[in-house]
Enzyme design. Structure first.
Site, PDB file in Angstrom:
ATOM      1  N   LYS A  39       0.848  -1.199   0.000  1.00  0.00           N
ATOM      2  CA  LYS A  39       0.000   0.000   0.000  1.00  0.00           C
ATOM      3  C   LYS A  39       0.882   1.247   0.000  1.00  0.00           C
ATOM      4  CE  LYS A  39      -0.264  -0.095   5.052  1.00  0.00           C
ATOM      5  NZ  LYS A  39      -1.047  -0.548   6.200  1.00  0.00           N
ATOM      6  N   TYR A  48      15.536  30.972   7.200  1.00  0.00           N
ATOM      7  CA  TYR A  48      14.292  31.654   7.570  1.00  0.00           C
ATOM      8  C   TYR A  48      14.159  31.781   9.084  1.00  0.00           C
ATOM      9  CZ  TYR A  48      12.178  31.368   2.894  1.00  0.00           C
ATOM     10  OH  TYR A  48      11.884  31.517   1.578  1.00  0.00           O
TER      11      TYR A  48
HETATM   12  C1  LIG Z   1      -0.223  -1.481   6.949  1.00  0.00           C
HETATM   13  C2  LIG Z   1      -0.790  -2.769   7.370  1.00  0.00           C
HETATM   14  C3  LIG Z   1       0.046  -3.874   7.591  1.00  0.00           C
HETATM   15  C4  LIG Z   1       1.551  -3.763   7.607  1.00  0.00           C
HETATM   16  O1  LIG Z   1       1.962  -3.069   8.781  1.00  0.00           O
HETATM   17  P1  LIG Z   1       3.507  -2.858   9.141  1.00  0.00           P
HETATM   18  O2  LIG Z   1       3.484  -2.260  10.507  1.00  0.00           O
HETATM   19  O3  LIG Z   1       4.041  -1.909   8.111  1.00  0.00           O
HETATM   20  O4  LIG Z   1       4.156  -4.188   9.073  1.00  0.00           O
HETATM   21  C5  LIG Z   1      -0.563  -5.086   7.861  1.00  0.00           C
HETATM   22  N1  LIG Z   1      -1.914  -5.208   7.909  1.00  0.00           N
HETATM   23  C6  LIG Z   1      -2.737  -4.158   7.733  1.00  0.00           C
HETATM   24  C7  LIG Z   1      -4.208  -4.347   7.839  1.00  0.00           C
HETATM   25  C8  LIG Z   1      -2.211  -2.904   7.470  1.00  0.00           C
HETATM   26  O5  LIG Z   1      -3.035  -1.852   7.300  1.00  0.00           O
END
Ligand SMILES: *Cc1c(COP(=O)(O)O)cnc(C)c1O
Length: 375
Positions: free
Chosen positions: A46, A264
């Site tokens: 994702k 800045y």
């Molecule tokens: C993002 C996510 C993961 C992976 O999580 P990590 O902490 O990056 O290993 C697994 N399951 C779900 C449902 C997620 O949203």
């Protein structure tokens, strides 16, 4: 074969060079897959594979043996389907109304996270007369997505057979990175009880921290993300190989006299005659402004000619300044590069300076870099 969705920026025109080591990515995946066997190891891609580029990352995982993938959105799933025609793809954010036919046409699987989504998927499958696969997401204490345990029990006890195929039962841990947190044990216990109501349905609970943790959390399929990308899971489980390197171009060097301020807001005054390197990257490149420096608070560091050099003053949109006074004359000049990530500086170190987590550093990585995939 490896494509990137980012507009190509020529190395000589770029303010920074972002190097993504697909060999390290594949090795990290293979390492986790070995640790959890006989459980299966999925890859979570994702957020554009945590900012590293969905297509190149997906190909690397596939070559390393991954067959099950998780994305958040249908738009990501479309891209992933094009890259990997044979992968099993779950869409975590669920079934948006009206998108049902896309799931069928592209052979994607929604993670159904509410009774309303289950009813909609059931109605669609009933209508077309195909028992299409989906995951059912059950909430066990995070209060984000998923059926309540009571709704899951209701689903298990419903007298009519489901018109769709329950291909996966999943839940998500809120505090897996903190082994002492009582919620993990409670979520595990509740998930075990719910999984027992769905015999024959593969179950999945573990994120990175849980994948690196107790075997009892692994069930049939683990879903690591951040660990594979070389970051710590929230809270601090040991990272695997670093995957990302970020080198930023020094565009000029200048002397700043004692008592003068840099950047800045004149937020930081130098306490001695200082050699300052101006670097061509800033918060528009995803470097958090909070990682900057001031008289009150030290900021992040970069590596120049093998030495750690501190940021001086605020981070601008496209520029920042580093103190290279300690680098011997002749070892740094305009056109050289300073390393913000790599050479011992990980995403989590940068994240700490910005009061955030490695996840956010990775997913914010800029679009103006020259991106190079190696390995
Ligand atoms: C993002 C996510 C993961 C992976 O999580 P990590 O902490 O990056 O290993 C697994 N399951 C779900 C449902 C997620 O949203």
């Amino acid at each position: 074969m490896t494509t990137t969705p980012y507009p190509a920026v020529a190395p000589e025109e770029a303010g920074g060079h972002l190097t993504i080591d697909l060999g390290a990515l594949a090795a990290n995946y293979a390492d986790l897959a070995r640790r959890v066997a006989p459980a299966q190891c999925a890859a979570v891609v994702k957020g554009d594979a945590y900012g590293l580029g969905l297509e190149p990352a997906a190909h690397a995982f596939w070559r390393a043996g991954a067959r099950v993938f998780f994305v958040a959105l249908l738009s990501e799933a479309r891209r992933l389907r094009t890259a990997l025609p044979e992968a099993t793809i779950y869409v975590l954010n669920g079934l948006f109304a009206g998108t049902e036919p896309v799931y069928r046409d592209l052979e994607l699987r929604p993670a159904l996270g509410s009774m309303e989504e289950i009813e909609r998927w059931a109605a669609y499958c009933g209508e077309i007369g195909e028992a299409l696969p989906a995951a059912v997401h059950v909430d066990t204490g995070m209060n984000r997505l998923g059926l309540s345990p009571a709704e899951a029990v209701g689903l298990a006890e419903s007298p009519d057979p489901l018109p769709f195929t329950m291909a996966l039962l999943m839940s998500h841990l809120a505090c897996a990175d903190d082994p002492s947190h009582a919620l993990t044990a409670r979520q595990l216990e509740d998930f075990q009880a719910i999984a027992a109501l769905f015999p024959g349905v593969p179950a999945s609970l573990a994120n990175s921290a849980a994948t690196l943790g107790d075997k009892a959390l692994h069930f049939d399929l683990v879903r690591p993300g951040i660990a594979v990308y070389g970051g710590l899971s929230r809270g601090g489980t040991a990272p695997l190989q670093p995957v990302v390197r970020l080198d930023l171009r020094i565009i000029q060097l200048r002397d700043v006299h004692e008592g003068e301020a840099v950047g800045y807001g004149a937020a930081q005054t130098v306490g001695r005659l200082s050699r300052i390197a101006i670097v061509s990257a800033g918060y528009a490149d995803g470097i958090p402004r909070l990682a900057g420096s001031s008289d009150l608070r030290r900021g992040a560091q970069l590596i120049v000619a093998g030495r750690r050099c501190p940021l001086v003053g605020r981070i601008s949109m496209d520029l920042m300044a580093i103190d290279v006074t300690e680098v011997p004359t002749g070892e740094v000049e305009a056109g050289d590069f300073a390393t913000l990530l790599g050479e011992g500086i990980g995403v989590d170190e940068l994240a700490r300076h910005a009061e955030t987590i490695g996840y956010e550093i990775l997913t914010s990585l800029g679009r103006r870099y020259h991106r190079r995939y190696i390995g």
